[in-house]
Design a protein around this motif. Structure first.
Motif, mmCIF file in Angstrom:
data_model
loop_
_atom_site.group_PDB
_atom_site.id
_atom_site.type_symbol
_atom_site.label_atom_id
_atom_site.label_comp_id
_atom_site.label_asym_id
_atom_site.label_seq_id
_atom_site.Cartn_x
_atom_site.Cartn_y
_atom_site.Cartn_z
ATOM 1 N N LEU A 90 28.710 31.047 44.452
ATOM 2 C CA LEU A 90 29.225 29.618 44.916
ATOM 3 C C LEU A 90 29.725 29.809 46.668
ATOM 4 O O LEU A 90 29.322 29.075 47.269
ATOM 5 C CB LEU A 90 31.271 29.856 44.913
ATOM 6 C CG LEU A 90 31.084 29.312 43.737
ATOM 7 C CD1 LEU A 90 32.267 28.953 42.673
ATOM 8 C CD2 LEU A 90 30.309 27.642 43.341
ATOM 9 N N SER A 138 39.017 30.863 38.372
ATOM 10 C CA SER A 138 38.997 30.061 39.045
ATOM 11 C C SER A 138 39.835 28.222 39.046
ATOM 12 O O SER A 138 39.150 28.149 37.796
ATOM 13 C CB SER A 138 38.482 30.301 40.092
ATOM 14 O OG SER A 138 37.141 29.595 39.537
ATOM 15 N N SER A 183 32.616 31.868 38.149
ATOM 16 C CA SER A 183 34.088 32.093 38.377
ATOM 17 C C SER A 183 34.678 31.385 37.533
ATOM 18 O O SER A 183 35.912 31.082 37.667
ATOM 19 C CB SER A 183 34.108 31.707 39.776
ATOM 20 O OG SER A 183 33.617 30.610 39.635
ATOM 21 N N VAL A 226 36.666 37.344 39.640
ATOM 22 C CA VAL A 226 36.706 35.912 40.697
ATOM 23 C C VAL A 226 36.418 36.313 42.282
ATOM 24 O O VAL A 226 35.158 35.896 42.254
ATOM 25 C CB VAL A 226 37.811 35.335 40.699
ATOM 26 C CG1 VAL A 226 37.937 34.702 41.731
ATOM 27 C CG2 VAL A 226 38.477 34.618 39.394
ATOM 28 N N TYR A 252 37.272 32.797 48.739
ATOM 29 C CA TYR A 252 36.967 32.557 47.467
ATOM 30 C C TYR A 252 38.383 33.155 46.970
ATOM 31 O O TYR A 252 39.159 32.530 46.325
ATOM 32 C CB TYR A 252 35.804 32.258 46.805
ATOM 33 C CG TYR A 252 34.845 31.187 46.875
ATOM 34 C CD1 TYR A 252 35.061 30.202 46.611
ATOM 35 C CD2 TYR A 252 33.708 31.534 48.000
ATOM 36 C CE1 TYR A 252 34.227 28.944 46.441
ATOM 37 C CE2 TYR A 252 33.395 30.387 48.597
ATOM 38 C CZ TYR A 252 33.302 29.870 47.856
ATOM 39 O OH TYR A 252 32.542 28.732 48.151
ATOM 40 N N SER A 289 32.226 34.955 42.204
ATOM 41 C CA SER A 289 31.911 33.871 43.109
ATOM 42 C C SER A 289 30.623 33.419 44.753
ATOM 43 O O SER A 289 30.998 33.145 45.200
ATOM 44 C CB SER A 289 34.096 33.665 43.857
ATOM 45 O OG SER A 289 34.105 34.289 45.125
ATOM 46 N N THR A 303 32.834 36.860 50.309
ATOM 47 C CA THR A 303 33.463 35.518 48.997
ATOM 48 C C THR A 303 34.344 36.273 50.321
ATOM 49 O O THR A 303 35.580 35.746 48.310
ATOM 50 C CB THR A 303 32.679 36.405 47.642
ATOM 51 O OG1 THR A 303 32.906 38.519 47.781
ATOM 52 C CG2 THR A 303 31.426 36.557 47.117
ATOM 53 N N HIS A 326 41.834 31.735 45.908
ATOM 54 C CA HIS A 326 42.442 32.202 43.907
ATOM 55 C C HIS A 326 43.934 33.264 44.194
ATOM 56 O O HIS A 326 44.461 32.776 43.561
ATOM 57 C CB HIS A 326 41.165 33.439 43.473
ATOM 58 C CG HIS A 326 41.658 33.607 42.468
ATOM 59 N ND1 HIS A 326 41.685 32.638 41.151
ATOM 60 C CD2 HIS A 326 42.048 34.693 41.398
ATOM 61 C CE1 HIS A 326 42.240 32.852 39.836
ATOM 62 N NE2 HIS A 326 42.563 34.173 40.346
#
Length: 429
Positions: free
Chosen positions: A36, A356, A275, A29, A49, A33, A46, A53
């Motif tokens: 994103l 995620s 993810s 993850v 994120y 990510s 990241t 998570h």
């Protein structure tokens, strides 16, 4: 730590495999990510994120701990009363649902004031599986009347599925297939199951025909997506889903046996759902075939523990609820992996406990909490039987000791002692 682990009741194998899946999820993850983090001119950091998570996982384990302490038989009655709430939430999602994070395969509800997005179809599936297990355990001792079962079982099931179908066909199909499996295991007559499956197929065909007649209706907008995914899966016509599949296949091919290494995935920068929906492809790219088989093995071991837990359950409802909540979890994982390797068309199903997403993790944790609660009750009953056996053994030893003492006392009496004993004088009179 030892005290905390000591407070965890239930099947330790299930606890262990769930913990391993959750711990393993952090690296893929965190790595996947990155795309994103760049969307919308982001900074590419990241860490946010990863922390998000982490929060989802920690809250998920809190859910498991709280739910597994609730006697699982309580959920038998709760499921019946939750169904109207489920229908209301699904109807609200159908009317005012939103798209979250580009995941256009399902509708979401934004919870006011807390900023949390909620996917009601996952909650509906959870309630429905418990409801079906409740009905099957209640009617096991009596012959099932088909007309009565239509009203008590299948009408609530089809109302729920109809509310999910317009926005999420894959989830509807998954729930329906798992309910059919559960009714078969629960000894619902096979001829009735055949009628229900046939009716479901006919209704789906009718739904598609109506969508053709009213193509501009909002509730039929997802039908074209279903058709394009199935068509693209069987042909070489280029499409956005084909783009994702191609990138997933490149990621899998790049991983080979040992993988590129943690965080070294290249295709994560091109996969829109790297993810969540396609995280298994990133796992293989970074950890190779060994990593992919390791994840698959953990799910299969978890399935094995579910089978054992179902076999050991002391009530029929307990057996059915473990199957009804455990098997769909593993089946969903297999669908996610199959999509990544193009064995199935794109469905939008996440990888439980690894992908995620808060709703998916939390609903999975509620199901796991109920399952562990079933195994906890079995352990409590076993412990009570052991304690009762120990008490009986201790009581028997005490009785034997008293009898032995009495025999020793009687053997030690002399004739004069017996003659002079006042009690003997009373008895002689």
């Amino acid at each position: 730590m030892k005290q905390l682990i000591g407070n965890l009741k239930g099947d330790k194998g299930i606890w262990s495999f769930v913990a391993l899946l959750a711990l393993f999820s952090f690296m893929p993850v965190f790595s996947a990510s990155s795309n994103l983090a760049y969307i919308g001119h982001g900074t590419g950091n990241t860490l946010g994120y990863l922390l998000k998570h982490l929060g989802h996982i920690l809250f998920g384990f809190l859910i498991i701990f709280l739910v597994h302490n609730v006697p699982y038989l309580y959920f038998r009655s709760i499921s019946k009363w939750l169904l109207p709430l489920v229908w209301a939430v699904l109807a609200l999602a159908m009317i005012k649902g939103t798209i979250v994070g580009g995941a256009n395969a399902s509708r979401w509800i934004q919870i006011p004031f807390v900023g949390i997005s909620f996917q009601p179809s996952t909650f509906a599936a959870l309630v429905l599986f418990v409801f079906v297990a409740r009905y099957l355990s209640k009617t096991r001792e009596h012959p099932i009347d088909f007309v009565e079962s239509l009203k008590e079982l299948w009408l609530p099931v089809f109302i729920t599925l109809i509310l999910i179908l317009p926005s999420n066909f894959s989830t509807t199909a998954l729930i329906f297939s798992m309910i059919v499996m559960l009714t078969f295991i629960g000894k619902y007559p096979v001829k009735y199951i055949g009628i229900i499956v046939g009716s479901g197929i006919l209704f789906l065909m009718f739904f598609i025909l109506v969508s053709k007649a009213f193509p501009d209706a909002k509730m039929f907008s997802r039908v074209r997506t279903w058709e394009s995914r199935i068509e693209n899966f069987s042909t070489d016509k280029p499409d956005e889903d084909d783009y994702q599949i191609e990138k997933a296949k490149i990621a899998i091919a790049s991983g080979m046996i040992y993988g590129l290494g943690p965080g070294k995935s290249i295709q994560k920068n091109f996969l829109p759902q790297s993810s969540s929906d396609f995280i298994f492809a990133i796992i293989i790219e970074e950890y190779g075939l060994i990593g992919g088989l390791g994840v698959l093995s953990l799910y299969l071991l978890l399935l094995f523990r579910f089978v054992i837990a179902s076999h050991k359950a002391n009530t029929l409802f307990g057996k059915l609820v473990v199957i009804g909540l455990g098997f769909p979890m593993i089946f969903q994982a297999m669908i996610n992996m199959a999509v990544a390797v193009e064995l199935l068309p794109v469905t939008g199903q996440t990888l439980p406990l690894i992908s995620s997403g808060g709703t998916s993790i939390w609903m999975t944790c509620i199901a796991l909490g109920i399952i562990i609660g079933v195994t906890k009750k079995e352990e409590e009953i076993t412990q009570e039987l052991k304690n009762a056996a120990k008490r009986e053994e201790a009581l028997q030893k005490l009785i034997d000791r008293e009898l032995e003492d009495e025999d020793n006392v009687e053997e030690g009496y002399s004739i004069e002692d017996k003659a002079s004993n006042p009690m003997n004088a009373v008895l002689n009179k």
